[in-house]
Design a protein around this motif. Structure first.
Motif, PDB file in Angstrom:
ATOM      1  N   TYR A  81      36.673  47.811  40.804  1.00 44.26           N
ATOM      2  CA  TYR A  81      37.887  48.625  40.945  1.00 44.26           C
ATOM      3  C   TYR A  81      38.738  48.622  39.681  1.00 44.26           C
ATOM      4  O   TYR A  81      39.815  49.171  39.643  1.00 44.26           O
ATOM      5  CB  TYR A  81      38.733  48.118  42.114  1.00 44.26           C
TER       6      TYR A  81
ATOM      7  N   LEU B  70      39.664  52.038  38.011  1.00 41.78           N
ATOM      8  CA  LEU B  70      40.615  52.765  38.846  1.00 41.78           C
ATOM      9  C   LEU B  70      42.006  52.136  38.712  1.00 41.78           C
ATOM     10  O   LEU B  70      43.014  52.834  38.585  1.00 41.78           O
ATOM     11  CB  LEU B  70      40.137  52.725  40.298  1.00 41.78           C
ATOM     12  N   PHE B  71      42.030  50.789  38.714  1.00 37.33           N
ATOM     13  CA  PHE B  71      43.299  50.089  38.547  1.00 37.33           C
ATOM     14  C   PHE B  71      43.952  50.470  37.222  1.00 37.33           C
ATOM     15  O   PHE B  71      45.135  50.807  37.164  1.00 37.33           O
ATOM     16  CB  PHE B  71      43.082  48.572  38.593  1.00 37.33           C
TER      17      PHE B  71
ATOM     18  N   GLU C 252      45.124  54.244  37.200  1.00 39.63           N
ATOM     19  CA  GLU C 252      46.257  54.519  38.077  1.00 39.63           C
ATOM     20  C   GLU C 252      47.522  53.785  37.611  1.00 39.63           C
ATOM     21  O   GLU C 252      48.620  54.314  37.692  1.00 39.63           O
ATOM     22  CB  GLU C 252      45.922  54.176  39.535  1.00 39.63           C
TER      23      GLU C 252
ATOM     24  N   HIS D 264      51.327  55.241  36.689  1.00 41.07           N
ATOM     25  CA  HIS D 264      52.614  54.730  37.173  1.00 41.07           C
ATOM     26  C   HIS D 264      53.561  54.449  36.005  1.00 41.07           C
ATOM     27  O   HIS D 264      54.733  54.792  36.056  1.00 41.07           O
ATOM     28  CB  HIS D 264      52.400  53.433  37.970  1.00 41.07           C
TER      29      HIS D 264
ATOM     30  N   SER E 157      54.578  49.482  43.515  1.00 38.32           N
ATOM     31  CA  SER E 157      53.155  49.824  43.609  1.00 38.32           C
ATOM     32  C   SER E 157      52.349  49.025  42.598  1.00 38.32           C
ATOM     33  O   SER E 157      51.277  48.500  42.911  1.00 38.32           O
ATOM     34  CB  SER E 157      52.929  51.311  43.330  1.00 38.32           C
TER      35      SER E 157
ATOM     36  N   MET F 135      49.250  46.486  43.360  1.00 33.23           N
ATOM     37  CA  MET F 135      47.917  46.738  42.807  1.00 33.23           C
ATOM     38  C   MET F 135      47.459  45.554  41.957  1.00 33.23           C
ATOM     39  O   MET F 135      46.313  45.122  42.037  1.00 33.23           O
ATOM     40  CB  MET F 135      47.941  48.020  41.966  1.00 33.23           C
TER      41      MET F 135
ATOM     42  N   ALA G   3      48.898  54.793  46.462  1.00 35.52           N
ATOM     43  CA  ALA G   3      47.979  54.426  45.379  1.00 35.52           C
ATOM     44  C   ALA G   3      46.525  54.661  45.794  1.00 35.52           C
ATOM     45  O   ALA G   3      46.051  54.103  46.784  1.00 35.52           O
ATOM     46  CB  ALA G   3      48.177  52.964  44.993  1.00 35.52           C
ATOM     47  N   LEU G   4      45.838  55.492  45.031  1.00 34.14           N
ATOM     48  CA  LEU G   4      44.421  55.755  45.268  1.00 34.14           C
ATOM     49  C   LEU G   4      43.639  54.441  45.226  1.00 34.14           C
ATOM     50  O   LEU G   4      42.720  54.210  46.002  1.00 34.14           O
ATOM     51  CB  LEU G   4      43.897  56.711  44.181  1.00 34.14           C
ATOM     52  N   PHE G   5      44.043  53.582  44.305  1.00 32.92           N
ATOM     53  CA  PHE G   5      43.433  52.267  44.153  1.00 32.92           C
ATOM     54  C   PHE G   5      43.457  51.493  45.474  1.00 32.92           C
ATOM     55  O   PHE G   5      42.447  50.958  45.931  1.00 32.92           O
ATOM     56  CB  PHE G   5      44.212  51.522  43.051  1.00 32.92           C
ATOM     57  N   MET G   6      44.632  51.476  46.114  1.00 29.03           N
ATOM     58  CA  MET G   6      44.773  50.747  47.381  1.00 29.03           C
ATOM     59  C   MET G   6      43.969  51.412  48.497  1.00 29.03           C
ATOM     60  O   MET G   6      43.339  50.739  49.317  1.00 29.03           O
ATOM     61  CB  MET G   6      46.258  50.691  47.783  1.00 29.03           C
ATOM     62  N   ARG G   7      44.011  52.754  48.534  1.00 28.65           N
ATOM     63  CA  ARG G   7      43.256  53.464  49.575  1.00 28.65           C
ATOM     64  C   ARG G   7      41.767  53.189  49.424  1.00 28.65           C
ATOM     65  O   ARG G   7      41.043  53.028  50.398  1.00 28.65           O
ATOM     66  CB  ARG G   7      43.521  54.975  49.498  1.00 28.65           C
ATOM     67  N   THR G   8      41.308  53.149  48.152  1.00 28.90           N
ATOM     68  CA  THR G   8      39.885  52.941  47.902  1.00 28.90           C
ATOM     69  C   THR G   8      39.445  51.558  48.394  1.00 28.90           C
ATOM     70  O   THR G   8      38.417  51.419  49.066  1.00 28.90           O
ATOM     71  CB  THR G   8      39.596  53.073  46.395  1.00 28.90           C
TER      72      THR G   8
END
Lengths: 543, 121
Positions: A6, A9-10, A13, A17, A47, A51, B12-17
């Motif tokens: 991940y 993606l982290f 994203e 932010h 957020s 994350m 957050a797409l990250f969290m949904r994923t």
């Protein structure tokens, strides 16, 4: 649970932010009472914290947590948004960016932020100049609960959320490959058509036409997928202008219009640094100190504006400031002092030519070299970058009134509509948007003054040059009754180019030239035609 | 294993994923994802979820407002609140208003399993 899958993606994203976070901080400096923007800031910090904690990046989570706490206090009215607060929040977001970049680069040693975390924690007591905290109203409302009316339309600074089922993320390399493949397909289609002509391929005509149509559709779709709004590069500009102007004690209102206009991401990438350079120049050299402005009757607050507009297949970007402007005669004088031109040449310069001197290599108008300008990208690099993209740069300036930099860029690269021309043994091409028109000149229409040839076009005297000679090719042997001529426009000058033969227009897939060809002045790229010949693309402005 | 339909609400797409992966691994169907309050409202009816994982801080609404909407539209849907540390007050209010459980981020398969067990899943 293995989190490494991940990570990308982290990273992507989180960067999103932080980008929005920075924009909001700068925006809040102009309107510190915007409660919804403060809520937004809070949410982004929150957020990020969640994350980062999920990824087990504790240092990032801790820093984001402190920023969230501080914003929570602003949100509940404990103190108001101040420039000092903006500074520490931006410092925080810079530190977050550094840590995320380290992660992206596989560097486990994240920067130490203990000091920053302590300062964030103690911010309220550490000399924040805001008035004492107003009493928190509505005691029954728990902190963090937002009970304001949410029924109205969303504020325009809210980031867009795409429908998660209708869009996917695609790596940019994939898009680059798609353009390459589409380009090769176009080249292959021309080869196929070329063969078909030679082998009684009449029955091939219909499927070839169909293939052309589908390829055009494919090209349009692929290009559309690569388009990004101008905001992709412009969103960092307010922060840049803010930081530069604060550092120098200048007061600048910065505006961007047309952020939503889309360009190919390749072009955006190439144009980003040149735009930063022009903006730095505008703040550093163009804009006066507030007291200097007031002394000459201007408002103390200066303005820098970027206006982006779409014009057919081109995008115009204007960067205008209302600063001190440039005097063409002083620029010419300086070029003489530096030995770049002689006195006679200086006197012969038009106003526009004199202003364009700032784009000559080694020319700089800065009195002192500060750390703000002069970081490798000079105005000459700006001009080269714009021309390499097949665009144009025009500079306008008036002493005391300010300067305007006009960039005209194609909206996409790689596959261009070009006019093909024969020049001795070479086939060369011009991007169609650089060509004003084509004409066949009769011999008697061409006249000579001193060493230079001219012809008349729409009542104007236009210089005529021989393309073969410009490109170092043998001259056309026989005297012809008609001279096929390409009329090109570069900046505000018009020029006729006598050629051997006009071959017509077609779409070509341009690839960058390798060394040593890339060193030849005036060539921006090459393409392969259907019959396997190489076509060079000419940068008209370099002639 | 369960064949319950789940909706994930998180900006957050990250969290949904990550949450989606955990849920699918456990055999659940992720019927819809939403990144905002408006998106949740739009999708709620069509996807008809049995379970909703609801982030309480969203760009255009807070979890309490959304919880209220969900209860009116889909009274049978079971809501699990999600949030990073620091939002205990709003979480408490949500639980008082009928949310079934609270999962503190970061998510782990164990925490999600615990939340689902609490629903009798």
């Amino acid at each position: 649970m293995d989190m490494s899958q991940y990570r990308d993606l982290f990273v992507s994203e989180s960067k999103g932010h932080i980008q929005v976070f920075n924009e909001l901080v700068v925006m809040l400096e102009d309107s510190p009472a915007d409660q919804s923007a403060i809520d937004e800031l809070f949410r982004h910090a929150h957020s990020l914290k969640g994350m980062a904690a999920t990824m087990q990046y504790q240092a990032i989570a801790d820093l984001a947590h402190r920023m969230e706490d501080l914003l929570g206090k602003v949100r509940s009215g404990a103190f108001s948004f101040s420039p000092g607060l903006a500074d520490i929040l931006l410092e925080g977001s810079d530190a977050l960016t550094a840590m995320i970049s380290a992660i992206e680069a596989d560097d486990e040693r994240l920067p130490d932020t203990t000091d920053l975390i302590n300062r964030l924690a103690g911010f309220d007591a550490a000399g924040n100049p805001s008035p004492p905290a107003p009493p928190v109203a509505a005691a029954d409302v728990a902190p963090g609960i937002d009970d304001r009316d949410q029924g109205g339309p969303a504020p325009d600074h809210q980031p867009r959320h795409t429908d998660s089922f209708k869009s996917v993320r695609v790596k940019t390399e994939t898009l680059d490959r798609l353009v390459n493949i589409t380009g090769e397909l176009l080249t292959t289609r021309y080869r196929l058509a070329d063969r078909a002509l030679r082998c009684e391929g009449a029955q091939l005509e219909e499927p070839l036409n169909r293939l052309s149509m589908l390829l055009r559709e494919l090209r349009d779709e692929v290009f559309q997928a690569r388009m990004l709004p101008f905001s992709f590069v412009a969103d960092r500009f307010p922060r840049l202008v803010r930081d530069l102007s604060r550092k120098q004690g200048k007061e600048i209102l910065f505006q961007v219009e047309g952020k939503e206009i889309e360009l190919d991401r390749g072009i955006l990438e190439e144009i980003s640094e040149p735009l930063v350079h022009i903006l730095r120049n505008a703040v550093d050299h163009g804009m006066e100190m507030p007291e200097e402005r007031i002394a000459v009757g201007k408002p103390g607050l200066g303005t820098i504006r970027i206006v982006v507009t779409r014009d057919k297949d081109c995008v115009n970007i204007v960067i205008a400031d209302d600063g001190r402007g440039m005097a063409p005669e002083r620029l010419a004088e300086k070029a003489v002092e530096k030995g770049m031109i002689n006195r006679e040449q200086a006197n012969a310069l038009t106003r526009h030519e004199a202003l364009m001197l700032i784009c000559a290599p080694g020319f700089s108008t800065a009195e002192t070299v500060s750390d703000i300008s002069g970081r490798g990208v000079g105005m000459d690099a700006v001009r080269v970058a714009v021309h390499a993209l097949g665009g144009g740069l025009v500079i306008e300036s008036e002493v005391g009134r300010g300067s305007r930099f006009l960039l005209r860029l194609p909206i996409s690269v790689s596959i261009i509509h070009a006019l093909l021309v024969e020049c001795g043994p070479l086939t060369v091409s011009f991007p169609v948007n650089a060509v004003k028109r084509t004409i066949e000149l009769r011999r008697e229409e061409i006249f000579q003054e001193r060493e230079q040839f001219f012809f008349m076009l729409d009542g104007r005297q236009v210089p005529l040059k021989n393309l073969n000679r410009l490109l170092g090719q043998a001259p056309t042997p026989d005297a012809r009754a008609f001279v096929p001529t390409v009329v090109i426009e570069a900046g505000d000058t018009t020029l006729g180019l006598a050629t051997d033969r006009l071959l017509g227009q077609r779409e070509i897939f341009v690839k960058p030239l390798g060394i040593p060809l890339s060193r030849i002045k005036g060539l921006t790229g090459g393409a392969i035609t259907g019959d396997g010949r190489i076509v060079y693309v000419i940068d008209a402005t370099a002639l | 294993m369960s064949n319950a339909k789940v909706m994930i609400v998180d900006d957050a797409l990250f969290m949904r994923t990550i949450l989606g992966t955990i849920l699918r691994d456990k055999g659940y169907t992720v019927a819809a994802e939403a990144a905002s309050g408006i998106e949740t409202m739009k999708k709620l009816h069509a996807c008809d979820p049995d379970i909703i994982f609801l982030d309480i801080i969203l760009p255009d609404a807070n979890g309490i407002q959304l919880l209220d909407f969900i209860h009116k539209m889909k009274p049978q849907a079971k809501v699990i609140l999600c949030s990073a540390i620091g939002q205990e007050a709003i979480v408490k209010k949500g639980l008082d208003l009928g949310a079934r459980f609270y999962v503190q981020k970061p998510f782990s398969p164990e925490k999600i399993a615990e939340a689902l067990e609490s629903l009798g899943e």
